[in-house]
Design a protein around this motif. Structure first.
Motif, short mmCIF file in Angstrom:
data_model
loop_
_atom_site.label_atom_id
_atom_site.label_comp_id
_atom_site.label_asym_id
_atom_site.label_seq_id
_atom_site.Cartn_x
_atom_site.Cartn_y
_atom_site.Cartn_z
N GLU A 68 0.90 -1.18 -0.01
CA GLU A 68 0.11 0.07 0.02
C GLU A 68 0.83 1.37 0.01
N GLU A 69 2.05 1.11 0.45
CA GLU A 69 3.07 2.24 0.53
C GLU A 69 3.81 2.54 -0.85
N PRO A 70 4.14 3.84 -1.46
CA PRO A 70 4.47 4.06 -2.49
C PRO A 70 6.22 3.27 -2.50
N LYS A 71 6.59 3.06 -3.53
CA LYS A 71 8.00 2.52 -3.94
C LYS A 71 8.91 3.40 -3.77
N GLU A 72 9.02 4.81 -3.73
CA GLU A 72 9.74 5.70 -3.73
C GLU A 72 10.30 6.01 -2.31
N GLU A 73 9.82 5.93 -1.21
CA GLU A 73 9.89 6.16 0.17
C GLU A 73 11.47 5.64 0.63
N PRO A 74 11.87 4.47 0.23
CA PRO A 74 13.18 3.96 0.55
C PRO A 74 14.38 4.60 -0.08
N LYS A 75 14.03 5.32 -1.37
CA LYS A 75 15.02 5.80 -1.87
C LYS A 75 15.41 7.05 -1.34
N GLU A 76 14.43 7.70 -0.93
CA GLU A 76 14.65 9.23 -0.39
C GLU A 76 15.33 8.93 1.42
N VAL A 77 15.43 7.83 1.84
CA VAL A 77 15.72 7.90 3.22
C VAL A 77 17.14 8.08 3.59
N PRO A 78 18.13 7.99 2.71
CA PRO A 78 19.58 8.22 3.06
C PRO A 78 19.65 9.63 2.59
N ALA A 79 19.01 10.76 3.03
CA ALA A 79 18.92 12.00 3.08
C ALA A 79 20.46 12.70 3.48
N GLU A 80 20.80 12.04 4.60
CA GLU A 80 22.02 12.56 5.45
C GLU A 80 23.35 12.34 4.58
N GLU A 81 23.27 11.16 3.67
CA GLU A 81 24.51 11.02 3.11
C GLU A 81 25.37 12.13 2.47
N PRO A 82 24.53 12.85 1.61
CA PRO A 82 25.41 13.98 0.74
C PRO A 82 25.75 15.04 1.84
N GLU A 92 21.45 17.78 6.86
CA GLU A 92 20.28 18.14 6.31
C GLU A 92 19.13 17.80 7.36
N ILE A 93 18.02 18.66 7.50
CA ILE A 93 16.76 18.46 8.24
C ILE A 93 15.98 17.99 7.30
N VAL A 94 15.42 16.81 7.40
CA VAL A 94 14.43 16.18 6.51
C VAL A 94 13.25 15.91 6.93
N SER A 95 12.11 15.84 6.32
CA SER A 95 10.85 16.05 6.48
C SER A 95 10.63 14.44 7.42
N PRO A 96 9.94 14.60 8.58
CA PRO A 96 9.64 13.01 9.06
C PRO A 96 8.37 12.41 8.56
N MET A 97 7.73 13.05 7.32
CA MET A 97 6.35 12.61 6.99
C MET A 97 5.87 13.31 5.83
N VAL A 98 4.72 12.71 5.18
CA VAL A 98 4.48 13.52 3.78
C VAL A 98 3.40 14.38 4.32
N TYR A 158 8.17 12.07 2.76
CA TYR A 158 8.87 11.53 3.62
C TYR A 158 10.52 11.42 3.29
N GLY A 159 11.09 11.92 4.06
CA GLY A 159 12.72 11.73 4.04
C GLY A 159 13.22 13.10 2.93
N GLN A 160 12.29 13.93 2.59
CA GLN A 160 12.70 14.87 1.65
C GLN A 160 13.63 16.07 2.41
N PRO A 161 14.77 16.34 2.30
CA PRO A 161 15.52 17.38 2.69
C PRO A 161 14.68 18.81 2.71
N LEU A 162 14.58 19.40 3.73
CA LEU A 162 13.86 20.62 3.98
C LEU A 162 14.89 22.04 4.14
N PHE A 163 15.98 21.68 5.09
CA PHE A 163 16.99 22.75 5.42
C PHE A 163 18.37 22.10 5.21
N ARG A 164 19.25 22.82 5.22
CA ARG A 164 20.81 22.48 5.26
C ARG A 164 21.30 23.31 6.47
#
Length: 168
Positions: A68-82, A92-98, A158-164
């Protein structure tokens, strides 16, 4: 229903432990945490017909929730690596939710933070509205805001970077 901070704490605890799957169910809400390749993925689902149970996670529940969940979410989780490869920022401060990103508590008020502002770990930096609930997002790090990555009123994932943030 769990608060955002409680979900964050659960994610941190699961990430630091050897547990690979975790399911918590209460008051018609079910939260499943699952480690995939060293990252913690959070899946939340409202359950109408099942009573609250205190049992170990059942393998049959996992595929049902994942479909039931979108397949894109796991791809966005490693937001802190860059953050480790760039010299312009440390975190990076990331969104904890949609939800919908709001830079201020109301349209007439000033933004919580602007580029150049210094934040503490518990400083509120924005609000993410999801299903009519306004969730204050905290910085979780101490430093200076060097970039705001989303506009006021923009939908965020979910996991989208909001601030640096650059550590001080």
């Amino acid at each position: 229903m769990l608060k955002v901070q409680e979900v964050r704490e659960l994610i941190k605890l699961i990430d630091e432990s050897s547990i690979s799957d975790f399911t918590y169910e209460t008051n018609g809400t079910k939260v499943t945490l699952k480690k995939e390749q060293g990252e913690v993925v959070t899946v939340s689902k409202s359950v109408q017909e099942q009573p609250v149970q205190q049992e170990a996670p059942q393998p049959s529940a996992k595929p049902k929730v994942e479909k039931e969940e979108p397949k894109e979410e796991p791809k966005e989780v490693p937001a802190e690596e860059p953050a480790t490869t760039s010299t312009d920022f440390d975190h990076e401060i990331v969104s904890p939710m949609v939800g919908t990103f709001y830079a201020s508590p109301s349209p007439d008020d000033d933004s919580y933070v602007k580029v150049g502002d210094t934040v503490d770990a518990n400083s509120v930096v924005c609000i993410v509205e999801a299903m009519k609930l306004f969730n204050e997002i905290e910085a979780e790090v101490k430093g200076e805001i060097v970039e705001i990555l989303v506009d006021d009123g923009e939908l965020v994932e979910y996991g989208q970077p909001l601030f640096r943030v650059k550590n001080k």
